[in-house]
Design a protein around this motif. Structure first.
Motif, PDB file in Angstrom:
ATOM      1  N   CYS A 259       0.814  -1.213   0.000  1.00 19.56           N
ATOM      2  CA  CYS A 259       0.000   0.000   0.000  1.00 19.56           C
ATOM      3  C   CYS A 259       0.845   1.259   0.000  1.00 19.56           C
ATOM      4  O   CYS A 259       0.360   2.335  -0.315  1.00 19.56           O
ATOM      5  CB  CYS A 259      -0.921   0.014   1.213  1.00 19.56           C
ATOM      6  SG  CYS A 259      -0.013   0.179   2.752  1.00 19.56           S
TER       7      CYS A 259
ATOM      8  N   CYS B 211       1.339   0.143   9.275  1.00 15.24           N
ATOM      9  CA  CYS B 211       1.152  -0.969   8.330  1.00 15.24           C
ATOM     10  C   CYS B 211      -0.200  -1.654   8.528  1.00 15.24           C
ATOM     11  O   CYS B 211      -0.455  -2.247   9.567  1.00 15.24           O
ATOM     12  CB  CYS B 211       2.258  -1.998   8.493  1.00 15.24           C
ATOM     13  SG  CYS B 211       2.009  -3.406   7.398  1.00 15.24           S
TER      14      CYS B 211
ATOM     15  N   CYS C 252       3.738   2.911   4.571  1.00 12.38           N
ATOM     16  CA  CYS C 252       4.967   3.038   5.365  1.00 12.38           C
ATOM     17  C   CYS C 252       5.899   4.057   4.717  1.00 12.38           C
ATOM     18  O   CYS C 252       6.479   4.892   5.398  1.00 12.38           O
ATOM     19  CB  CYS C 252       5.641   1.678   5.540  1.00 12.38           C
ATOM     20  SG  CYS C 252       5.848   0.741   4.025  1.00 12.38           S
TER      21      CYS C 252
HETATM   22  S1  SF4 Z   1       4.777  -3.043   4.621  1.00 18.01           S
HETATM   23 FE1  SF4 Z   1       2.728  -2.587   5.354  1.00 18.01          FE
HETATM   24  S2  SF4 Z   1       2.571  -0.352   5.167  1.00 18.01           S
HETATM   25 FE2  SF4 Z   1       4.327  -0.962   3.959  1.00 18.01          FE
HETATM   26  S3  SF4 Z   1       3.512  -1.264   1.890  1.00 18.01           S
HETATM   27 FE3  SF4 Z   1       3.429  -3.260   2.896  1.00 18.01          FE
HETATM   28  S4  SF4 Z   1       1.374  -3.346   3.747  1.00 18.01           S
HETATM   29 FE4  SF4 Z   1       1.764  -1.203   3.277  1.00 18.01          FE
END
Ligand code: SF4
Ligand code: SF4
Lengths: 454, 430
Positions: free
Chosen positions: B362, B408, B365
């Motif tokens: 997503c 996250c 982070c």
């Molecule tokens: S580690 Fe967690 S916050 Fe980062 S891209 Fe993956 S799902 Fe999203």
């Protein structure tokens, strides 16, 4: 007393991936529900089309889930926990929303299976796939099942196929011929016109999209960048060819542009993770959408643009890797160059295009008998209309190229006779289920009356 | 430029209401205190007393003796009992000086009070060193270093943000020590010759901002600045950027800024006014697994177990006992560790399991990392042991603020992956 060790931080946000996917599902279903309302209230469609749409949706979702369950069984994975963290139904819903209501249900099922297996599972499942699974499924339908339609359900030409058959560029004086057919730009925005089940209504897609962006379910940068770039490019192309402001709007409102921007390009699994990467991705999608639309003359550029950019995602990720504060200048420059180059290329691609004029029905008079050639659903229909004192005396169908068995309701003697005595001031009935043919009859009669009045 | 970098910060629920208005509880030392013989990870500490010696509150018992000079003081009066190896809040066994408490708290001011108005800048810096003033933000960095021979400073930023969830120790300390805060801040400003000082506090501390403004009313070059309630607003770089809109490479002094914690200013003023160094600490004890969350005033060297007991004990069988706040504080597997001169909180949370799902990619982070890093890319590169990618990803700039794990949605331990990457990088360099 137990003191457990866990690495810091020991504090979590309440937003979870499960909730993101549930809200996305809800958003998609709202779009679908809006379509059902449009179908149920549309004179041409009616409740049977709405029921058909639900049937297709259920088929796609069930297929998606069953495929994943079978895969779990075959690879000996725990079914429940896999389903809970793999969200196959989302792919099913998106795929169904990208199809028209008359699609053959077996074609939909087959492509759903392919979407889940080859779009997702072979890559290692959710999070690992390179291509947007639903886009893979839709491409399969285009490639293999494009003729597969259910005969009882008729949908007319779509705005994209109509303009595509005119080379994606029509002259200002002809656009109304097309726009009138779909109820004008306003109706293109609302969505009450033939098209894929979830793609027609820009209105509901934008509303749901804004809500999902606010809920942090989708990244707003992607649709905003995509739609803005698409608008700028098509505005420039339109200006280059002397066509009006309707042109960029037509690009934005028709086909999968809105739906793709909000629901497919934002698929986090298949777009880059960095903010500048996503902006580049969206710009790339917009440029490719335009090029595919105008150059390949395909009705649907959005889908292929997404698949192509999915392929570019790893490269874009590499390009934007690094400390984003130190990289800011470089990223801005990359975005700038990419944007200018993309816009220039897309505009260059449009140079050979010419704005086409679309002629209305051709009218030939012999005394008070007028022979009219008018475009129907699939071909050209020829009618003879006799007029006296501004009123219809006789309507006859000379040649008929539309779908037999459907369109011919509109050429039945009863229907044609219903025109006798009508003048230009009268209303004409449309035969439900055969609106295209009856529109073409009406158009023929009107042209005859107009010619007679001169 | 949040459009292309992401916001790089995030509002987190602070749970400050648990302790911000509760009475401060004074915790007495038990029969024995343990003074940790460590400063900022350095155990090169020379002990100045020997077993059987009598000490008072404020007696200098040891000094860190390498490139930094940091004195350590006794927090009780009594008899030196020798050296014990005990688990320290930094999660490793460390030598502690054991002192038997006679309960009399006889004092011996080890420093000569100094008049901040008449003293020269050099005298003040020496005094700061002698008083063992260390950054109270958690790391324990000796404060005098920031002022020694410093030039070209325009702005002094006093950090009263306290962005870690649950912690209200600074807030409480400021309430109780407004005069010290005033003296500390104005003296620090004099020491670094800044033209302007900002006392930064979260805009959500609405009840306290007017009091602060009133406190600094007499200075027209000290301004109380309300900053957004986001994490990690109290991190030096984030705060400096918020105030000056400038970024720096290594130290804020590059762009003419010095940053100090409000509680550091208070401790410094306290030492100047009455000659006493830090022998007591305001510590927040909070979380969902402690009976009565509150702030405690506790002598250095008292064990966490005693402090928690004074707060009614634990309310769960399986807890995470955190030295500090839940974002950056470490969980410690025993409550025998002691309060240090730079402790500010004990957070006790119920140990609830977290269910992880695959990374959604997503990008949240990366969008929120205050250092501008891409934790998800770092995690992937670490798994692939791709050293070149890790270098390019600037792994070493991670401050382990924890925001990537916090945000996250897939509940992955993203920060821990970045830490692994940092360790891997350090190993490869050798
Ligand atoms: S580690 Fe967690 S916050 Fe980062 S891209 Fe993956 S799902 Fe999203
Ligand atoms: S822990 Fe490190 S990588 Fe994660 S958000 Fe904080 S600074 Fe960035």
């Amino acid at each position: 007393m137990k003191f457990t060790f866990k690495p810091s931080p020991n504090y979590r946000d309440t937003l979870s991936t499960g909730r993101i996917m549930m809200e996305l599902t809800a958003g998609l279903l709202v779009v679908f529900a809006f379509t059902l309302v449009l179908y149920a209230t549309n004179a041409d469609y009616g409740a049977s089309y709405a029921i058909r749409a639900v049937f297709l949706m259920v088929a796609a979702v069930v297929t998606a889930c069953v495929t994943e369950i079978l895969w779990c069984l075959a690879t000996k994975k725990d079914i429940l926990s896999t389903l809970k963290s793999s969200y196959p139904w989302v792919t099913g819903i998106i795929l169904a929303l990208m199809c028209q209501v008359n699609i053959d249900v077996y074609a939909l099922i087959a492509s759903t299976i392919i979407a889940i297996v080859f779009g997702k599972l072979v890559f290692g499942g959710f999070g690992q796939n390179i291509f947007n699974p639903a886009a893979v499924g839709r491409a399969v339908i285009f490639a293999s099942f494009s003729g597969k339609v259910a005969a009882d359900f008729v949908t007319g030409a779509t705005p994209t196929s109509t303009i595509a058959s005119n080379g994606w560029l029509v002259a200002n004086n002809s656009i109304n011929v097309i726009l009138d057919q779909f109820g004008g730009l306003g109706n293109l925005f609302i969505g009450n016109y033939p098209g894929a089940m979830g793609e027609t209504s820009a209105l509901i897609i934008l509303l749901v999209g804004a809500f999902l962006a606010w809920r942090k379910v989708i990244d707003w940068r992607v649709p905003v960048t995509y739609l803005a770039t698409l608008f700028i490019i098509t505005l420039l192309i339109g200006t280059l060819h002397g066509v009006g402001f309707w042109y960029p709007l037509y690009h934005l409102l028709t086909g999968g542009a809105m739906f793709g921007a909000v629901f497919m390009m934002t698929d986090p699994v298949t777009n880059p993770t960095s903010a500048p990467g996503r902006i580049l991705f969206a710009i790339g999608c917009a440029v490719l959408t335009v090029i595919i639309r105008i150059k390949a003359n395909l009705p649907e550029g959005v889908l292929y643009s997404i698949l192509l950019m999915n392929m570019m995602t790893p490269m874009i990720e590499k390009l934007t890797d690094g400390n984003q504060i130190k990289m800011m200048k470089k990223n801005l420059v990359s975005i700038g160059i990419f944007f200018v180059a993309g816009v220039a290329i897309a505009c260059a691609c449009s140079l050979g295009m010419e704005a086409q004029e679309i002629s209305g029905p051709s009218v030939q008079a012999q005394g008070n008998v007028y022979t009219i050639e008018a475009k129907g659903y699939q071909g050209t229909n020829v009618f003879e209309v006799e007029v006296e004192n501004g009123a219809v005396v006789r309507v006859e169908c000379v040649t008929f190229e539309d779908t037999l068995g459907i369109g011919d309701n509109a050429t039945s003697e009863d229907y044609l006779n219903s025109f006798v005595g009508k003048t230009l001031n009268d209303e004409f009935d449309i035969v439900s289920g055969a609106s295209y043919t009856s529109n073409s009859v009406i158009e023929a009669v009107q042209s005859a009356l107009e010619a007679a009045g001169k | 430029m949040a459009f292309i970098t992401g916001p790089m910060r995030k509002h987190v629920n602070g749970h400050k209401e648990l302790t911000s208005h509760a009475e401060v509880v004074k915790v007495d030392a038990g029969s024995k205190v343990l003074i940790p013989l460590i400063n900022m990870g350095s155990t090169t500490v020379e002990v100045l007393v020997k077993e059987g010696d009598r000490v008072k509150v404020g007696t200098k018992v040891a000094v860190r003796n390498d490139h930094f000079k940091v004195p350590l003081y006794s927090s009780v009066s009594g008899t030196v009992k020798g050296i014990e190896k005990v688990m320290h809040a930094s999660l490793r066994p460390v030598d502690h000086l054991a002192i038997e408490n006679d309960g009399k708290y006889e004092e011996e001011a080890p420093l000569k009070p100094i008049d901040p108005n008449s003293a020269s800048v050099e005298e003040l810096v020496d005094f700061m060193m002698e008083a063992g003033i260390v950054g109270c933000g958690g790391a324990g960095f000796p404060t005098y270093i920031k002022y020694k021979g410093i030039k070209g400073i325009e702005t002094l930023i006093i950090n009263a943000v306290e962005c870690e969830p649950y912690i209200t120790a600074d807030y409480k300390q400021m309430h109780e020590s407004l005069n010290e805060l005033k003296v500390g801040v104005s003296t620090m400003k004099k020491m670094c010759k800044a033209a302007k000082a900002y006392v930064c506090i979260k805009e959500t501390k609405k009840d306290f901002i007017p009091t602060l403004i009133e406190t600094f009313k007499e200075f027209n070059d000290i301004e109380v600045k309300a900053v957004p309630d986001v994490y990690p607003m109290g991190w030096e770089r984030t705060l400096v950027y918020e105030v000056t809109k400038k970024r720096y490479d290594k130290l804020p002094s590059e762009i003419g800024v010095v940053v100090n914690n409000a509680s550091t200013a208070i401790a410094f003023a306290h030492a100047m006014l009455c000659g006493m160094p830090i022998v007591k600490k305001m510590v927040t004890v909070s979380g969902d697994a402690v009976n009565t969350p509150c702030n405690v005033e506790v002598p250095v060297g008292v064990s966490a177990a005693e402090v928690i007991k004074a707060c009614g004990g634990y309310t769960a069988e399986d807890v995470l006992l955190i030295a500090g706040g839940p974002m950056m504080g470490k969980t410690i597997t025993s409550d025998a560790f002691v309060i240090t001169p730079y402790s500010n909180a004990l957070t006790v949370l119920k140990n609830t399991p977290v269910e992880q799902v695959p990374c959604l990619r997503c990008g949240k982070c990366s969008d929120h990392c205050p250092a501008g890093l891409q934790p998800v890319r770092i995690n992937n590169a670490e798994k692939a042991k791709n050293i070149d990618a890790l270098k390019k990803l600037d792994v070493m700039s991670c401050i382990e603020c924890g925001l990537c794990t916090y945000i996250c949605p897939s509940k992955i331990d993203v920060t821990e992956g970045v830490r692994r990457a940092k360790r891997y990088m350090s190993l490869q360099k050798k």
